[in-house]
Design an enzyme around this catalytic site. Structure first.
Site, mmCIF file in Angstrom:
data_model
loop_
_atom_site.group_PDB
_atom_site.id
_atom_site.type_symbol
_atom_site.label_atom_id
_atom_site.label_comp_id
_atom_site.label_asym_id
_atom_site.label_seq_id
_atom_site.Cartn_x
_atom_site.Cartn_y
_atom_site.Cartn_z
ATOM 1 N N LEU A 110 0.814 -1.207 0.000
ATOM 2 C CA LEU A 110 0.000 0.000 0.000
ATOM 3 C C LEU A 110 0.848 1.257 0.000
ATOM 4 O O LEU A 110 0.415 2.307 -0.473
ATOM 5 C CB LEU A 110 -0.928 0.012 1.218
ATOM 6 C CG LEU A 110 -2.056 -1.022 1.234
ATOM 7 C CD1 LEU A 110 -2.811 -0.958 2.545
ATOM 8 C CD2 LEU A 110 -3.006 -0.794 0.073
ATOM 9 N N GLY A 169 7.085 4.462 4.293
ATOM 10 C CA GLY A 169 7.429 5.703 4.966
ATOM 11 C C GLY A 169 8.718 5.554 5.724
ATOM 12 O O GLY A 169 9.431 4.542 5.602
ATOM 13 N N GLY A 170 9.036 6.560 6.527
ATOM 14 C CA GLY A 170 10.290 6.547 7.248
ATOM 15 C C GLY A 170 10.361 5.493 8.330
ATOM 16 O O GLY A 170 11.456 5.144 8.788
ATOM 17 N N MET A 171 9.213 4.965 8.768
ATOM 18 C CA MET A 171 9.215 3.987 9.853
ATOM 19 C C MET A 171 8.939 2.566 9.383
ATOM 20 O O MET A 171 9.080 1.626 10.167
ATOM 21 C CB MET A 171 8.181 4.386 10.911
ATOM 22 C CG MET A 171 8.461 5.736 11.556
ATOM 23 S SD MET A 171 7.369 6.072 12.943
ATOM 24 C CE MET A 171 7.970 4.883 14.119
ATOM 25 N N GLY A 172 8.541 2.370 8.153
ATOM 26 C CA GLY A 172 8.303 1.020 7.675
ATOM 27 C C GLY A 172 7.458 0.997 6.425
ATOM 28 O O GLY A 172 7.281 2.008 5.748
ATOM 29 N N VAL A 197 3.751 -0.491 4.425
ATOM 30 C CA VAL A 197 2.348 -0.811 4.662
ATOM 31 C C VAL A 197 1.894 -1.786 3.586
ATOM 32 O O VAL A 197 2.115 -1.564 2.392
ATOM 33 C CB VAL A 197 1.468 0.454 4.630
ATOM 34 C CG1 VAL A 197 0.059 0.129 5.104
ATOM 35 C CG2 VAL A 197 2.074 1.551 5.491
ATOM 36 N N LYS A 209 1.081 -2.595 8.854
ATOM 37 C CA LYS A 209 2.283 -1.759 8.867
ATOM 38 C C LYS A 209 3.405 -2.524 9.551
ATOM 39 O O LYS A 209 3.303 -2.862 10.732
ATOM 40 C CB LYS A 209 2.001 -0.436 9.578
ATOM 41 C CG LYS A 209 0.827 0.316 8.975
ATOM 42 C CD LYS A 209 0.404 1.462 9.849
ATOM 43 C CE LYS A 209 -0.791 2.183 9.236
ATOM 44 N NZ LYS A 209 -1.989 1.316 9.101
ATOM 45 N N ASP A 220 1.734 12.952 14.659
ATOM 46 C CA ASP A 220 2.132 12.920 13.236
ATOM 47 C C ASP A 220 0.912 13.093 12.343
ATOM 48 O O ASP A 220 0.794 12.434 11.311
ATOM 49 C CB ASP A 220 2.850 11.608 12.925
ATOM 50 C CG ASP A 220 3.633 11.678 11.616
ATOM 51 O OD1 ASP A 220 3.945 12.806 11.181
ATOM 52 O OD2 ASP A 220 3.922 10.623 11.032
#
Length: 441
Positions: free
Chosen positions: A28, A31-34, A36, A50, A145
């Site tokens: 999907l 991003g900076g954290m993982g 999706v 996620k 966020d």
């Protein structure tokens, strides 16, 4: 991280196939954290799964904080926030979070595709986001966020996603690495400074920035780079050029530098006139708040998710489904009458057709008229095929030797037809072993 279907959805060889109870179907976003993924459980629950980066999972302090924050976030069940369906445990290899899948573009995607939203849609978006923040804050969670890519435009109202994750990362040493905890153009001044006292007013600041972007297509603190953007958030006034007056009256109080000067969620809800609020809330309640072009995007996302699911079958029928299926044209060609060649004779019986050179198949004939009152006779089809002395039967002319005509019914017999002669029984018992050599009595 975004949770709307994008064009680059194919799973890589490095992507997992299964996360928790969810079989992954496609990407999907990231991003900076993982990353999706779109997942489906065995019970038919679609979810946005996620999966956080491995460097986050290796940090034990972050892992503990993540599990604790998600335990609180799982209790959030408001209409305008994506419900948490499950998450990883302390001992799981991957850190993951599953929320309900919401088919629809994010505010960022909708604005980039079709330009800024109209004033009425932005007002409805504002009410929905206020409802979401009210639910999130009442559960003791600060989003930290909130931004256009974390707000999905669903048919029945906006959905806020990814709450609780940034709160876990913000209190660990990972904030000093390359992990992005927030987006500078939508972070409050106290969050950029790294203050420990970050409360609901920080989300109010992000709300004002998100609404300004939805109405103009530009963040009110946009700069040439992240450092310049962060400096403008802390030191300079927001650029509200092109913002409609109705939206500006909501956004400007939210962008105050000091947290205590920003309005509360309840105060923002009361800012709009009562009649205006009633009309917009009615549109939200009945799913009439999105313009037509965004509604089409929502339907496209739902259809794309279904196509991904169909493309990744896990049942034994996968091999059979890979075979080409016959089309309507193939079916019509199979059952259409074949044109005769000059060397072939056509069957003379009009009740037959030929299927690709095979034996003729009868076509339905018109049923005979019913018997009139006072005329009695055997019902159609009950008489013998050959009756001596009758002339009602019409024999078809002989056709080709390999094509034999088939009758569809027997002609009606007149009432004065004589009975059939009695046919003597055959002595079939003599062929039974028990009766061989014995005379019949």
């Amino acid at each position: 991280m975004t949770a709307a279907p994008g064009p680059d959805h194919t799973l890589r060889a490095s992507d997992p196939v299964q996360i928790g109870p969810y079989r992954l179907l496609g990407r999907l976003g990231s991003g900076g954290m993982g990353r999706v993924y779109l997942g489906r459980s065995m019970t038919g629950q679609l979810a946005a799964v996620k999966v956080l980066h491995d460097q986050l999972a290796e940090d034990q302090l972050f892992r503990s904080r993540f599990v604790r924050e998600l335990d609180v976030a799982s209790r959030i069940s408001g209409r305008f926030s994506a419900a948490v369906l499950g998450s990883s445990g302390l001992r799981d290899e991957h850190l993951w979070l599953a929320t309900e899948f919401v088919p629809g573009p994010s505010v960022l995607e909708a604005v980039e595709a079709s330009g800024p939203l109209d004033t009425e849609t932005v007002l409805a978006l504002c009410l929905g986001l206020l409802g979401a923040l009210e639910t999130i804050h009442s559960a003791g969670v600060i989003h930290r966020d909130l931004k256009p890519s974390n707000v999905l435009l669903a048919a029945d109202g906006p959905r806020v996603i990814d709450f609780g994750i940034s709160a876990a990362a913000d209190t660990t040493r990972l904030t000093a690495t390359n992990v992005a905890v927030g987006t500078p153009g939508y972070m409050s001044p106290e969050l950029i400074r790294g203050g420990t006292e970050v409360g609901p007013s920080s989300d109010v600041f992000a709300l004002g920035c998100t609404l300004a972007f939805a109405a103009t297509g530009v963040s009110p603190f946009v700069g040439a780079n992240a450092v310049e953007t962060a400096f403008r958030v802390i030191r300079e006034d927001p650029d509200l050029t092109g913002l409609p007056e109705e939206i500006a009256s909501l956004v400007e109080p939210c962008l105050q530098k000091e947290p205590e000067l920003r309005p509360s969620i309840d105060a923002l809800i009361q800012t709009l006139p009562a009649a205006e609020t009633d009309r917009i809330s009615r549109q939200l309640a009945h799913g009439q708040w999105l313009p037509a072009h965004i509604q089409r995007q929502t339907l496209e996302h739902a259809g794309r998710a279904l196509a991904w699911d169909g493309a990744r079958q896990s049942s034994p029928q996968t091999v059979l489904q890979d075979w080409p299926q016959p089309t309507d044209d193939d079916t019509r060609a199979l059952f259409a009458p074949r044109d005769a060649t000059p060397d072939e004779a056509q069957p003379t019986d009009p009740s037959t057709v030929v299927l690709n050179g095979s034996a003729p198949v009868p076509t339905p004939r018109t049923l005979p008229a019913p018997l009139s009152l006072g005329t009695f006779g055997p019902p159609p089809g009950s008489g013998p095929p050959n009756v001596p002395g009758t002339t009602d039967r019409v024999e078809p002319e002989p056709g080709p030797t390999d094509e034999v005509s088939m009758r569809t019914h027997t002609a009606l017999l007149p009432a004065d037809t004589p009975p059939l002669p009695r046919i003597p029984r055959r002595g079939w018992l003599r062929w039974v072993p028990a009766f061989r050599g014995k005379a019949r009595r």
